[in-house]
Design a protein around this motif. Structure first.
Motif, PDB file in Angstrom:
ATOM      1  N   THR C  53       0.823  -1.199   0.000  1.00 13.35           N
ATOM      2  CA  THR C  53       0.000   0.000   0.000  1.00 13.35           C
ATOM      3  C   THR C  53       0.864   1.259   0.000  1.00 13.35           C
ATOM      4  N   ALA C  54       0.204   2.401  -0.098  1.00 14.41           N
ATOM      5  CA  ALA C  54       0.922   3.670  -0.194  1.00 14.41           C
ATOM      6  C   ALA C  54       1.612   4.004   1.126  1.00 14.41           C
ATOM      7  N   PRO C  55       2.745   4.697   1.075  1.00 14.42           N
ATOM      8  CA  PRO C  55       3.504   4.967   2.304  1.00 14.42           C
ATOM      9  C   PRO C  55       2.922   6.100   3.141  1.00 14.42           C
ATOM     10  N   ILE C  56       1.683   5.946   3.573  1.00 14.21           N
ATOM     11  CA  ILE C  56       1.053   6.953   4.434  1.00 14.21           C
ATOM     12  C   ILE C  56       0.490   6.232   5.644  1.00 14.21           C
ATOM     13  N   PHE C  57       0.953   6.615   6.825  1.00 17.05           N
ATOM     14  CA  PHE C  57       0.526   5.921   8.035  1.00 17.05           C
ATOM     15  C   PHE C  57      -0.837   6.413   8.502  1.00 17.05           C
ATOM     16  N   PRO C  63       3.446   2.321  12.010  1.00 15.41           N
ATOM     17  CA  PRO C  63       4.848   2.395  11.600  1.00 15.41           C
ATOM     18  C   PRO C  63       5.651   1.146  11.947  1.00 15.41           C
ATOM     19  N   ALA C  66       5.549  -1.311   9.024  1.00 19.07           N
ATOM     20  CA  ALA C  66       5.505  -0.605   7.740  1.00 19.07           C
ATOM     21  C   ALA C  66       6.468  -1.212   6.741  1.00 19.07           C
ATOM     22  N   ILE C  70       4.616  -1.321   2.823  1.00 19.80           N
ATOM     23  CA  ILE C  70       4.518  -0.135   1.966  1.00 19.80           C
ATOM     24  C   ILE C  70       5.376  -0.291   0.722  1.00 19.80           C
ATOM     25  N   VAL C  71       5.026   0.481  -0.314  1.00 21.96           N
ATOM     26  CA  VAL C  71       5.853   0.519  -1.515  1.00 21.96           C
ATOM     27  C   VAL C  71       7.010   1.489  -1.271  1.00 21.96           C
ATOM     28  N   ASP C  72       7.955   1.481  -2.203  1.00 23.20           N
ATOM     29  CA  ASP C  72       9.156   2.301  -2.047  1.00 23.20           C
ATOM     30  C   ASP C  72       8.799   3.785  -2.157  1.00 23.20           C
ATOM     31  N   PRO C  73       9.069   4.609  -1.117  1.00 24.51           N
ATOM     32  CA  PRO C  73       8.681   6.025  -1.205  1.00 24.51           C
ATOM     33  C   PRO C  73       9.643   6.882  -2.019  1.00 24.51           C
TER      34      PRO C  73
END
Lengths: 228, 84, 117
Positions: C53-57, C63, C66, C70-73
């Motif tokens: 998923t998107a890197p937004i907590f 966290p 995470a 998450i995908v690579d930001p």
């Protein structure tokens, strides 16, 4: 015709260069070392919920400063190339009544939305660049609906210079009071996930938003005003 | 399902790219190039990058098109002036 | 997602083909902006990890785990700045075209023969 043939050969060769990239690169299965460190420590260290924002504003903040500088130089170049000695008064078609009323209704909402986007940059998707662009589009709407309205050049210049200067001052404050240039931790980190959190990130991102918005309005203003 | 969406969007994007390069009317070509960016922003959502999607939708398909249209307007106006 | 990488490369090739073969100056810049979009697609697609998923907590994504979710930001952050610079460069090129048109009154690249050999 022969030129077209050479172009075709060149494009085919380029496609052959791309082919191994497509066939041999394996899709990522886990994060690389740098990203893994950001993912592990990012939230606790900087207190921003949006990890992309913490990368853009803090971890790679120097890149963003360079990028804003590129934008500034481009604006200066456009202003230099489009300068005119005399601006002739001209006859333009007036905007329709629908466009005018629609603008006066929508303008505050669009600007509010832009401000919302860059103030919440550390919590939700979005941030300074997107918010700045939304504000710039509101000004474009205003310029379309009222042909005699042109954003004041001095105000734009001051807004842009001041926000750029404050951006650098924020960076230097981070250098003095916290860990390094553009470190956000000289302001309290606050509670994770609230609007007043993540130290200086909202402040810096708002400054970026103002600067980007002012620069884009400047570009469009120069393109639009260039008469005759 | 998602694969289907990506394939349809991809075909549309490639078609829009050819339209941007080969349509006779320059105005339609500029709109087609804006449409490429708009479809790309949908693909960014699928790729789990909402920040990039917002930026692409606002800048790539919004402001770039406006800048192109302003430039086209300036050039056309100059040509009309010359014909007078 | 390999298919999006392929799509990005196809867009790059189409844009380059347009820049090389089309004669109108506006078309050349349109080709450049197609290349731009293609490069952004390639970079972002290389950072994607399947099923993440998107890197937004938020409430669903803490966290702590995470790193596995998450995908690579970093590609997102790079492309974010690249898009804005792309707009600025496009605007600069357009202004340059306007300036060329003002001096010579033509938008065809074949009319500019000063550097031809």
């Amino acid at each position: 015709m022969i030129k077209r043939f050479f172009s075709l050969i060149f494009v085919v060769l380029l496609a052959l260069v791309f082919l191994p990239l497509v066939t041999e690169i394996k899709p990522l299965s886990e994060l690389g070392m740098t990203s893994a460190k950001y993912a592990e420590d990012g939230a606790a260290e900087l207190g921003a919920a949006n990890l992309v924002t913490s990368v853009v504003v803090t971890y790679r903040g120097l890149d963003t400063l360079g990028e804003v500088t590129v934008l500034f130089i481009t604006t200066a170049g456009i202003g230099f190339m489009l300068r005119r000695k005399t601006i002739l008064p001209e006859k333009k078609r007036r905007a329709s009544e629908i466009l005018k009323s629609g603008t006066s209704f929508l303008l505050p909402l669009i600007i509010l939305f832009g401000v919302y986007i860059f103030v919440h940059g550390h919590l939700t998707p979005g941030g300074g660049f997107q918010g700045g662009v939304v504000i710039a589009s509101a000004i474009v709407l205003l310029m379309l609906s009222d042909i005699n309205m042109h954003p004041d050049h001095n105000i734009l210049n001051w807004l842009e210079s001041l926000s750029g200067a404050f951006y650098v001052i924020m960076g230097i404050l981070g250098l003095i009071l916290a860990g390094g240039f553009l470190d956000n931790r000289f302001l309290p980190l606050g509670e994770f996930g609230k609007i007043f959190s993540a130290g200086a990130i909202p402040v810096i991102y708002s400054l970026i938003g103002l600067k980007v918005g002012a620069e884009l309005v400047g570009i469009l203003n120069k393109l639009g005003r260039e008469d005759k | 399902m998602i694969l289907t969406i990506i394939i349809v969007l991809g075909i549309l994007m490639l078609a829009a790219a050819f339209m941007a390069l080969y349509l006779k009317d320059l105005l339609s070509a500029i709109i087609a190039s804006g449409a490429i960016s708009l479809m790309a922003s949908v693909i960014y959502i699928i790729l789990a990058a909402p920040d990039v999607a917002m930026t692409e939708a606002a800048i790539g398909s919004g402001l770039t098109t406006i800048v192109f249209l302003y430039a086209l307007h300036l050039v056309r106006k100059k040509q009309e002036d010359k014909h007078d | 997602m390999t298919i999006i990488t392929i799509l990005g490369f196809l867009l790059i090739i189409i844009g380059l083909w347009g820049m090389l073969t089309r004669k109108h100056l506006f078309r050349i810049i349109l080709g450049f902006s197609i290349i731009d979009t293609g490069i952004h697609l390639v970079i972002v697609s290389l950072g994607y990890i399947k099923g993440r998923t998107a890197p937004i907590f938020d409430a669903d994504l803490s966290p702590i785990d995470a790193i596995n979710r998450i995908v690579d930001p970093i590609p997102s952050a790079l492309v974010l700045t690249a898009i804005v610079i792309g707009l600025a460069v496009t605007a600069l090129m357009l202004v340059y075209v306007i300036q060329m048109h003002r001096h010579k009154g033509s938008l065809e690249i074949s009319d500019y023969e000063e550097l031809k050999w």
